[in-house]
Design a protein around this motif. Structure first.
Motif, PDB file in Angstrom:
ATOM      1  N   TYR A  65       0.851  -1.193   0.000  1.00 37.71           N
ATOM      2  CA  TYR A  65       0.000   0.000   0.000  1.00 37.71           C
ATOM      3  C   TYR A  65       0.878   1.230   0.000  1.00 37.71           C
ATOM      4  O   TYR A  65       1.839   1.315   0.771  1.00 37.71           O
ATOM      5  CB  TYR A  65      -0.900  -0.004   1.235  1.00 37.71           C
ATOM      6  CG  TYR A  65      -1.756   1.237   1.355  1.00 37.71           C
ATOM      7  CD1 TYR A  65      -2.952   1.344   0.647  1.00 37.71           C
ATOM      8  CD2 TYR A  65      -1.365   2.298   2.168  1.00 37.71           C
ATOM      9  CE1 TYR A  65      -3.728   2.486   0.754  1.00 37.71           C
ATOM     10  CE2 TYR A  65      -2.139   3.438   2.272  1.00 37.71           C
ATOM     11  CZ  TYR A  65      -3.322   3.530   1.567  1.00 37.71           C
ATOM     12  OH  TYR A  65      -4.083   4.667   1.657  1.00 37.71           O
ATOM     13  N   GLU A  66       0.540   2.147  -0.869  1.00 34.40           N
ATOM     14  CA  GLU A  66       1.273   3.418  -0.886  1.00 34.40           C
ATOM     15  C   GLU A  66       0.297   4.534  -0.622  1.00 34.40           C
ATOM     16  O   GLU A  66      -0.666   4.704  -1.378  1.00 34.40           O
ATOM     17  CB  GLU A  66       1.927   3.629  -2.255  1.00 34.40           C
ATOM     18  CG  GLU A  66       3.297   3.013  -2.349  1.00 34.40           C
ATOM     19  CD  GLU A  66       3.931   3.283  -3.703  1.00 34.40           C
ATOM     20  OE1 GLU A  66       3.941   4.456  -4.109  1.00 34.40           O
ATOM     21  OE2 GLU A  66       4.362   2.305  -4.339  1.00 34.40           O
ATOM     22  N   GLU A 328      -6.467   1.697  -2.575  1.00 31.83           N
ATOM     23  CA  GLU A 328      -6.048   1.016  -3.804  1.00 31.83           C
ATOM     24  C   GLU A 328      -4.658   0.429  -3.546  1.00 31.83           C
ATOM     25  O   GLU A 328      -3.708   1.175  -3.311  1.00 31.83           O
ATOM     26  CB  GLU A 328      -5.999   2.008  -4.955  1.00 31.83           C
ATOM     27  CG  GLU A 328      -6.124   1.336  -6.293  1.00 31.83           C
ATOM     28  CD  GLU A 328      -6.399   2.367  -7.374  1.00 31.83           C
ATOM     29  OE1 GLU A 328      -5.452   3.095  -7.714  1.00 31.83           O
ATOM     30  OE2 GLU A 328      -7.549   2.456  -7.836  1.00 31.83           O
ATOM     31  N   THR A 330      -1.249  -1.744  -4.289  1.00 34.22           N
ATOM     32  CA  THR A 330      -0.363  -2.087  -5.406  1.00 34.22           C
ATOM     33  C   THR A 330      -0.185  -3.602  -5.389  1.00 34.22           C
ATOM     34  O   THR A 330       0.321  -4.154  -4.411  1.00 34.22           O
ATOM     35  CB  THR A 330       1.009  -1.405  -5.231  1.00 34.22           C
ATOM     36  OG1 THR A 330       0.778  -0.005  -5.083  1.00 34.22           O
ATOM     37  CG2 THR A 330       1.914  -1.672  -6.421  1.00 34.22           C
ATOM     38  N   SER A 332       1.292  -6.768  -7.510  1.00 34.45           N
ATOM     39  CA  SER A 332       2.084  -7.207  -8.667  1.00 34.45           C
ATOM     40  C   SER A 332       2.420  -8.677  -8.509  1.00 34.45           C
ATOM     41  O   SER A 332       2.683  -9.140  -7.402  1.00 34.45           O
ATOM     42  CB  SER A 332       3.369  -6.377  -8.773  1.00 34.45           C
ATOM     43  OG  SER A 332       4.176  -6.624  -7.658  1.00 34.45           O
TER      44      SER A 332
END
Lengths: 473, 227
Positions: A65-66, A328, A330, A332
């Motif tokens: 999370y950023e 939101e 991240t 990957s």
């Protein structure tokens, strides 16, 4: 005429014109060498990618999370100060009350607190402001929602939620990294190192192998023990050698940690933590003594079946959305990263092969030219052969085989050249993986070039009228 | 009546030269019996080379009929002509027309290889001819290492090896000195005596005298025996 006799004549002609054959085949030599080298570079690149990603499990999915930057005036994020939310929404002055002029629902402003489901959202897409909002939304991100305005720290509870509610996971883990001052061993002044807080299963999930000792255990984490595992390079840098590092003390943020193990050398990695340079400590130990709650952990989940990765990602999003509706994350997956890296590598290889093909075409044109000259030079010989009963087929075959042989000789020499040149290229830090496939492909290309470009001159030779050919000077 | 090897009736051949038609052969009637040694004598530009090319199936003609050993050449296709040249005709050229990169033996056996024979069989078949022409010591030499007379003997050996029904010689002594020329002509006489049919093109009356029959060609017309 027997095929073996035609071959004999071809051999005779080629051996008596060795220098001409060599000159003729230069284009093919270059083309074949290029093909082999290009494929070797492509394979080397692929191997590099594989090596750089070797600490990643193909089914691994990283979730982090950023938080959006929100100091002062900002777009697309909430938090402190004045902000514009994402596209499609009305302007929002955080901390104040603002009513959309038309058609929108009034939503309380978000002010940096942990969001509840639907908080921070402003919808209202009609009228002038709607278009205005869309324009800014398109420019500055967002999806019609205020995203990542809150500080969220993923925890082991989130990891447990994912393990419980997302089907198709084989394993889960959580980790974080932080920069810490280190001293101990041979270091005289403190040095900054990456310290990774991990659980006991991190080593297995990241394909890390140990040179000495053992990796961190569940008990280390539960007891918040001050133990660590050193990466290979870190151990060498701090203690001189991995052997000396094992069971020694290293000071992290002035607290002594016992070195429980040293990792084997992992090499450069493209993704994840660069293990060689890192120091691994128990997850809970790091939170207690080093970082407190000021961390951005990454949860790593492993899809049991790599073909289900997309489904797993969707399910992960859904589970996380139930806990953090406005956030939101991240996400990957290692497979996609590897695929992307491999794809770019393949594109590069294809481009280089295209270049090599151009070299082949040029080489082929060279062969064609020389064969035309050869046909011209040997017109009388062709006339003689035709006068004494040489058929069109014999003449065509002889010249065509000559072209094929010249190009095959060029191909073989090209492959040899590529093997001679590859160590030189490797000195420029370009990794090359020579292969039989590359050599075979180069030979096939050579043969095809010789056949295609040799055909026309050979056909012209076969069409010569004997009486005219004999009369030629 | 003796068997005819060559039977030509009304052969015409013309070339287009800058918009003009040049009639090289004007309704030539010409025949050669089996075992004959015939010289076609004519000056430069008389059409003798054109006639030789037509006899040798290397050139086409505009009209007329031509039977070679009973085979209607006027109806033959290119593929048939290749076979006829290989099996029926032994060529002996003024400039020998040997392939410089091949050895003597390779040159000699070439027509047999063209026929599809293998190298060893071809070499065996040519052995007798090679010995008769005194070339046994020279088989591994290249043509450039031989004298003119020797080269012409190699060309004759190549022509004989395929056991043709007709030996066709175009100015066979044209590139040779007097002695070598006489040697070749003596060889022709010997071959004639052995039963070979020989047609020799020449511009030299002294050479033509070696033949048993001489035919003159003047301005594309053939006249029987001047002698």
């Amino acid at each position: 005429m027997r095929f073996s006799e035609i071959l004999h004549l071809v051999r005779l002609n080629l051996t008596q014109n060795k220098f001409k054959v060599l000159l003729t085949s230069i284009g093919i030599i270059v083309g074949a060498a290029t093909i082999v080298i290009v494929i070797a570079i492509g394979r080397g690149g692929k191997a590099d990618v594989a090596e750089q990603f070797r600490n990643l499990n193909a089914g691994a999915i990283d979730i982090s999370y950023e938080q959006a930057q929100s100091s002062g005036f900002s777009f697309g994020g909430g938090g402190e100060g004045m902000s514009f939310p994402g596209g499609g929404n009305m302007p929002d002055f955080s901390g104040g009350n603002f009513t959309p002029p038309s058609g929108g629902d009034f939503i309380p402003p978000s002010g940096g607190e942990r969001p509840e489901r639907g908080s921070g959202e402003i919808s209202g897409r009609s009228g002038f402001f709607s278009g205005f909002g869309e324009m800014f939304g398109g420019m500055f991100g967002g999806d019609g929602e205020t995203k990542n305005t809150q500080k969220i720290t993923l925890t082991t509870d989130d990891m447990d939620d994912l393990a419980t509610y997302v089907p198709g996971l084989s394993e889960t883990t959580i980790s974080y990294t932080t920069k810490q001052d280190i001293y101990g061993g041979n270091i005289e002044e403190t040095e900054s190192y990456t310290v990774a807080g991990t659980l006991s299963d991190y080593a297995d999930l990241s394909n890390l192998s140990l040179l000495f000792g053992e990796y961190l255990t569940d008990a280390d984490n539960e007891n918040k023990s001050k133990v660590c595992v050193l990466g290979y390079s870190a151990a060498k840098a701090i203690f001189g050698s991995p052997e000396d590092a094992y069971d020694s003390l290293v000071y992290i943020d002035d607290r002594p940690y016992t070195v429980a193990g040293v990792l084997a050398e992992q090499g450069t990695v493209e993704a994840g933590i660069s293990a060689d340079e890192a120091i691994f400590i128990p997850y809970a130990t790091g939170i207690k003594y080093l970082t407190g709650s000021d961390i951005s952990p990454t949860i790593t989940v492993i899809a049991a079946d790599v073909n289900d990765i997309q489904t797993v990602i969707e399910n992960v999003k859904a589970v996380l959305a139930s806990s953090y509706p406005d956030a939101e994350f991240t996400i990957s997956d290692a497979g996609s990263k590897m695929e992307a890296a491999n794809k770019s590598n393949e594109t590069l290889t294809l481009m280089l092969i295209a270049m090599a093909s151009i070299v082949f075409v040029i080489g082929g044109i060279g062969i064609m030219n020389v064969l035309f000259v050869s046909v011209k030079e040997r017109t009388k010989e062709i006339g003689i052969l035709k006068a004494i009963g040489g058929s069109r087929k014999d003449i065509l075959l002889e010249f065509l085989l000559e072209a094929c042989c010249i190009s095959m000789i060029g191909g073989v020499l090209g492959v040899l050249v590529s093997f001679l040149v590859s160590p030189v290229i490797s000195t420029f830090s370009i990794r090359m993986e020579m292969s039989v496939t590359g050599a075979v492909l180069a030979l096939c290309f050579s043969l095809v070039t010789g056949t295609v470009f040799g055909f026309y001159p050979a056909w012209k030779a076969s069409k010569l009228v004997p009486v005219e050919a004999l009369a030629s000077e | 009546m003796s068997e005819q090897i060559i039977s030509m009736q009304g052969i015409c051949k013309s070339y287009q030269m800058g918009g003009e038609t040049l009639n090289v052969l004007k309704s030539v009637d010409f025949s050669v019996n089996k075992g004959e040694f015939t010289a076609i004598l004519g000056p430069s530009g008389s059409g003798k080379s054109t006639l030789m090319n037509i006899i040798g199936c290397m050139d086409s003609f505009d009209s007329g009929t031509y039977l070679l050993n009973g085979i209607p050449i006027h109806e033959a296709k290119e593929r048939d002509l290749v076979k006829i040249r290989n099996e029926q005709i032994g060529f002996i050229f003024q400039n020998y027309h040997l392939i410089p990169t091949y050895t003597v033996m390779q040159n000699i056996i070439m027509p047999l290889l063209m026929r599809g024979e293998d190298r060893k069989t071809a070499e065996k078949e040519c052995q007798e001819v090679v010995e008769m022409l005194g070339l046994a010591e020279r088989l591994q030499h290249k043509p450039s290492e031989l004298s003119g007379g020797q080269r012409q003997r190699v060309a004759i050996a190549r022509a004989l090896c395929s056991k043709p029904s007709l030996l066709l010689a175009d100015e066979p002594t044209g590139a040779l000195d007097q002695n070598s020329g006489a040697e070749v002509l003596r060889l022709f006489t010997k071959l004639h005596e052995m039963g070979n049919t020989i047609v020799m093109i020449t511009h030299d009356l002294n050479v033509a005298k070696w033949a048993e029959r001489t035919v003159r060609i003047v301005d594309g017309e053939v006249f029987e025996d001047a002698g």
